[in-house]
Each structure stands twice: as structure tokens, then as C-alpha cells.
Design a protein around this motif. Structure first.
Motif, PDB file in Angstrom:
ATOM      1  N   GLY A  55      20.074 -15.297  28.179  1.00  0.00           N
ATOM      2  CA  GLY A  55      20.169 -13.940  27.665  1.00  0.00           C
ATOM      3  C   GLY A  55      18.942 -13.113  28.021  1.00  0.00           C
ATOM      4  N   HIS A  56      19.172 -11.823  28.337  1.00  0.00           N
ATOM      5  CA  HIS A  56      18.076 -10.947  28.769  1.00  0.00           C
ATOM      6  C   HIS A  56      18.309  -9.530  28.255  1.00  0.00           C
ATOM      7  CE1 HIS A  56      16.886 -14.164  31.511  1.00  0.00           C
ATOM      8  NE2 HIS A  56      18.129 -14.183  31.976  1.00  0.00           N
ATOM      9  N   ASN A  57      17.216  -8.827  28.034  1.00  0.00           N
ATOM     10  CA  ASN A  57      17.284  -7.413  27.717  1.00  0.00           C
ATOM     11  C   ASN A  57      17.506  -6.611  28.995  1.00  0.00           C
ATOM     12  OD1 ASN A  57      16.796  -7.718  24.929  1.00  0.00           O
ATOM     13  ND2 ASN A  57      14.590  -7.848  25.280  1.00  0.00           N
ATOM     14  N   PRO A  58      18.061  -5.403  28.879  1.00  0.00           N
ATOM     15  CA  PRO A  58      18.254  -4.583  30.080  1.00  0.00           C
ATOM     16  C   PRO A  58      16.962  -4.339  30.856  1.00  0.00           C
ATOM     17  CG  PRO A  58      19.492  -3.672  28.243  1.00  0.00           C
ATOM     18  CD  PRO A  58      18.651  -4.785  27.685  1.00  0.00           C
ATOM     19  N   SER A  59      15.834  -4.261  30.152  1.00  0.00           N
ATOM     20  CA  SER A  59      14.566  -4.004  30.828  1.00  0.00           C
ATOM     21  C   SER A  59      14.082  -5.179  31.661  1.00  0.00           C
ATOM     22  CB  SER A  59      13.485  -3.651  29.798  1.00  0.00           C
ATOM     23  OG  SER A  59      13.312  -4.718  28.869  1.00  0.00           O
ATOM     24  N   PHE A  60      14.729  -6.355  31.523  1.00  0.00           N
ATOM     25  CA  PHE A  60      14.313  -7.540  32.257  1.00  0.00           C
ATOM     26  C   PHE A  60      15.027  -7.668  33.601  1.00  0.00           C
ATOM     27  CE2 PHE A  60      14.089 -12.181  33.055  1.00  0.00           C
ATOM     28  CZ  PHE A  60      12.719 -12.363  32.903  1.00  0.00           C
ATOM     29  N   MET A  61      15.927  -6.757  33.909  1.00  0.00           N
ATOM     30  CA  MET A  61      16.699  -6.874  35.139  1.00  0.00           C
ATOM     31  C   MET A  61      15.812  -6.812  36.384  1.00  0.00           C
ATOM     32  SD  MET A  61      19.827  -7.443  34.341  1.00  0.00           S
ATOM     33  CE  MET A  61      19.190  -8.367  32.932  1.00  0.00           C
ATOM     34  N   TYR A  62      14.723  -6.063  36.299  1.00  0.00           N
ATOM     35  CA  TYR A  62      13.849  -5.944  37.468  1.00  0.00           C
ATOM     36  C   TYR A  62      13.253  -7.288  37.846  1.00  0.00           C
ATOM     37  CZ  TYR A  62       9.467  -6.608  34.921  1.00  0.00           C
ATOM     38  OH  TYR A  62       8.435  -7.160  34.218  1.00  0.00           O
ATOM     39  N   ARG A  63      13.007  -8.145  36.830  1.00  0.00           N
ATOM     40  CA  ARG A  63      12.427  -9.452  37.110  1.00  0.00           C
ATOM     41  C   ARG A  63      13.435 -10.369  37.786  1.00  0.00           C
ATOM     42  NH1 ARG A  63      10.157 -12.670  39.008  1.00  0.00           N
ATOM     43  NH2 ARG A  63       8.521 -14.108  38.309  1.00  0.00           N
ATOM     44  N   LEU A  64      14.681 -10.293  37.365  1.00  0.00           N
ATOM     45  CA  LEU A  64      15.726 -11.091  38.013  1.00  0.00           C
ATOM     46  C   LEU A  64      15.942 -10.642  39.455  1.00  0.00           C
ATOM     47  CD1 LEU A  64      18.406 -11.379  35.177  1.00  0.00           C
ATOM     48  CD2 LEU A  64      16.639 -13.010  35.821  1.00  0.00           C
ATOM     49  N   ILE A  65      15.838  -9.342  39.684  1.00  0.00           N
ATOM     50  CA  ILE A  65      15.988  -8.832  41.047  1.00  0.00           C
ATOM     51  C   ILE A  65      14.898  -9.387  41.944  1.00  0.00           C
ATOM     52  CG2 ILE A  65      15.809  -6.723  42.432  1.00  0.00           C
ATOM     53  CD1 ILE A  65      17.268  -5.277  40.186  1.00  0.00           C
TER      54      ILE A  65
END
Length: 391
Positions: free
Chosen positions: A370-380
Motif C-alpha cells: 500500500g502507498h500514498n499518492p505522493s509515493f508514486m514518484y518513488r515507484l516510478i
């Protein structure tokens, strides 16, 4: 076996004719296609692999720009090639910078037994005979010294082998994404809760079924006009034994106060944490925000797009046929051209998607957690290379 270009043309035709639709189906077929294309390449150096994947990737994306998962997988494969090339892992083969003394002392030569053992590890039928072309370093040894061209060629084929293995893992990741997501259901859904969902999603179905094994809860399903996929989804839930209530899309605001959590799927997850989903989803997100109801999105990582919605390359919406809204022949007189104008008296707009901004989303449930929307940059940053954002 057909050549790479013929295989790509066939898949391009399927994408254009909408014979292949849906994020998981397009992602898995794209990964399998690129795996086959790479397996048929004779030149296995990293620049050749990258250029080939980019070339075919542009053709696939242009065939149906609304299926963003195709571009995601192309970029994932490019990242795999770059990582394998940079790592220099070639099953014991020395790098170009090794001196001759190291080459003499290191037992890193590729023997026939090593080749056969490596071939047993390959899971894809398309890899048959891939390593038959790996040069036998023993045959070229002159006084115990390896020739540089043979060493370079062997390293290139080992790079190709490593890339193929990584793509195999990517295919397995895509095929098993729903199970990985469903394993997290019990942490979020509790006894006697009311869950609201929208339209039809396989990820949501697997997620709810996993929670039902140990939880008892009710599910509200918004019908998802104009295709009314919620009707089929409600029927499927009832067949699985869920206490299911089907509601109209216009009743969302009236029913949201009774709901404990909203769980929906997504067509694409953008780099800023927003999502592209079926039309009407933004209305549901606004209702959840207004009433303080958690809005949870279940989406696999192959849906994560490294582009922002403002990017001109991204096609946020697609206008579908008016036949989804009106019966054939209905209002036909109103839709004819006006006598004094080139415009129709009645226009029908039927968008396929909605964009939900990240501030309306509370949590993403992916196949890696699970991740917050603000964490998407890290997954990218973990899955994509900045050099491949624009192909």
C-alpha cells in the motif's frame, strides 16, 4: 516462426481494431511480444536491443494511445535492458577491463555443460536454441588465452539471456498481480462494513473475495452507465455469496453516507498520483471526499505510467459511439444536419474515461503493498528510466 516485424504488425492490428483491450491483457501481451522479438535478434548488444524495443514500442503505442499499459511495459523492458547492461553480470565472464593475467587465472570460460545448464533455466519456448550460438571459449583457446572477440560475443549473448530472464519475471508479475493485491484485503476490510465500488474490475473482485473468506460485509455497486458494467459485476458478486446492492450512478451522493470505504479499480495510475478510470469515477471520488469516506484504489504496478496528465503525449479520454446512449434510429431526425448550418441539431458526447486527481485518493493498494499518492514518484524511479519517458 514469423519475423519480429510481422509479429509486431499483427499485434498492432489487434490494438487498432480493439480486439485486445484492458490493462492486464495489453500489458501481458506486450511483454510476451517484446520477449519474442528480443529472442529473435541476432545482435544482442545493449544499444541494438534498446533501439529495437524503442522502434517497435512507438508502433504499439501509436496503434492505441489510450492503452497506456502498452507504453508502460515498453519502458519497463527498456529499464531492464539498461540495468542488465550496467550490472555487467554475465555468469562469470570477465569484463572488458580485466587484464590478461586475470583472464588466464579465472575459470570463467563458457563450456558446453554451462550452456546446457543455462538453457534448462529458461522458461519461455521462444528461447529454444538461444544459447546455441554462444561461442565455445575452449575451442578458441590458444595457450590458455581467450580471444577478445569471442569473449565480447559471449558477453553479448549472456546479456540477452539475462534480459530474457527478467522479462519472464515481468510476465509472471503481471499474471499474478491480482493475487498479490488480494493478499492485503484482510488488513483493510473489517466485519459488518459497507463497501462501495464502481463498474467492473477484476482486481476489485479478487480483493473482495479474499476479504470474504474471513469477513462478513455488504457491497454497494454503482452501475457504471452507459455500459452498465456494474450490472454484471453485481451479478458476479451475488454468485460468490456477497450481500450485494446495485444502485444507479445518480444515487451515489444519497448512499455514500452509509458507506465505510470506497474500493475501485483504475485504468491507469499517473505520475502525480492521479488515476484514469471509467467515466463517472470522479463524481464518486468527490462524494467520498465530501463525506470523509476513504477512497481506495487497487491497481497493479504495470498500470503505473511515468508521465503526468498534463503531458501532451497522454490521451486522457476517448469519445465512444453515441450508440451506447441512444438506440439506432432514435432521435435520428434531431441528429441530422440543420438546414442553415453544417452542425447537428443534437450532439451526443460519450466519453470513456474520467480523471481523478490525487487529492481525492487516500490509498493505493498495489501488488507490492500500500502507498500514498505522493509515493508514486518513488515507484516510478524504481521501475522506469528517465531516458525512456518519451520514446
Amino acid at each position: 516462426m514469423p519475423g519480429p516485424q510481422l509479429l509486431v504488425d499483427e499485434f498492432v492490428s489487434q490494438l487498432r481494431k480493439r480486439k485486445v483491450e484492458g490493462s492486464q491483457a495489453t500489458a501481458q501481451l506486450t511483454a510476451e511480444l517484446l520477449r519474442t522479438v528480443i529472442s529473435q535478434l541476432r545482435a544482442a548488444e545493449a544499444p541494438v536491443l534498446i533501439e529495437t524495443v524503442r522502434k517497435f514500442g512507438r508502433e504499439l503505442i501509436a496503434a492505441n494511445p489510450f492503452e497506456l499499459s502498452v507504453g508502460n511495459i515498453v519502458r519497463r523492458v527498456l529499464r531492464i535492458i539498461r540495468e542488465e547492461d550496467a550490472s555487467g553480470v554475465t555468469y562469470g565472464l570477465p569484463s572488458d577491463g580485466d587484464n590478461q593475467e586475470t583472464a588466464d587465472c579465472t575459470d570463467g570460460q563458457v563450456s558446453s555443460a554451462d550452456v546446457l545448464a543455462t538453457r534448462r533455466l529458461l522458461r519461455s519456448p521462444s528461447l529454444h536454441g538461444l544459447l546455441d550460438r554462444v561461442p565455445n571459449a575452449h575451442a578458441d583457446d590458444m595457450g590458455g588465452k581467450r580471444k577478445a572477440p569471442a569473449d565480447k560475443n559471449a558477453k553479448a549473448w549472456m546479456l540477452k539471456h539475462n534480459v530474457m530472464e527478467a522479462i519472464n519475471e515481468l510476465v509472471e508479475e503481471i499474471s499474478g498481480c491480482h493475487q498479490q493485491i488480494a493478499e492485503q484485503a484482510l488488513e483493510l476490510i473489517h466485519h459488518n462494513e459497507v463497501i462501495l465500488t464502481f463498474g467492473k474490475s477484476k482486481s476489485v473482485m479478487e480483493f473482495l473475495c479474499a476479504a470474504k473468506k474471513k469477513r462478513s460485509f455488504r457491497v454497494y455497486v454503482a452501475e457504471g452507465a452507459p455500459k452498465y458494467q456494474g450490472h454484471c459485476f453485481a451479478k458476479d458478486l451475488s454468485a460468490e455469496g456477497f450481500r450485494t446492492t446495485l444502485i444507479t450512478d445518480s444515487a451515489v451522493f444519497a448512499m455514500i453516507s452509509r458507506v465505510n470505504m470506497v474500493v475501485v479499480g483504475a485504468h491507469t495510475v499517473m505520475a502525480n498520483g492521479g488515476i484514469i478510470g471509467p467515466v463517472g469515477l470522479n463524481m464518486l471520488a468527490l462524494a467520498a471526499k465530501q463525506h470523509g469516506v476513504p477512497f481506495v484504489v487497487v491497481a497493479a504496478t504495470h498500470k503505473l505510467c511515468p508521465l503526468y496528465p498534463e503531458n501532451p503525449v497522454v490521451r486522457l479520454n476517448e469519445l465512444k459511439s453515441p450508440s451506447d446512449l441512444l438506440q439506432f434510429g432514435e432521435f435520428s431526425e434531431c441528429m441530422e444536419l440543420a438546414p442553415d448550418s453544417s452542425a447537428c441539431v443534437l450532439n451526443v458526447v460519450n466519453p470513456a474515461f474520467d480523471y481523478v486527481p490525487p487529492q481525492l485518493i487516500n490509498l493505493f493498494i498495489t501488488d507490492i503493498g500500500g502507498h500514498n499518492p505522493s509515493f508514486m514518484y518513488r515507484l516510478i524511479a524504481d521501475y522506469y528510466s528517465a531516458d525512456d519517458f518519451i520514446l
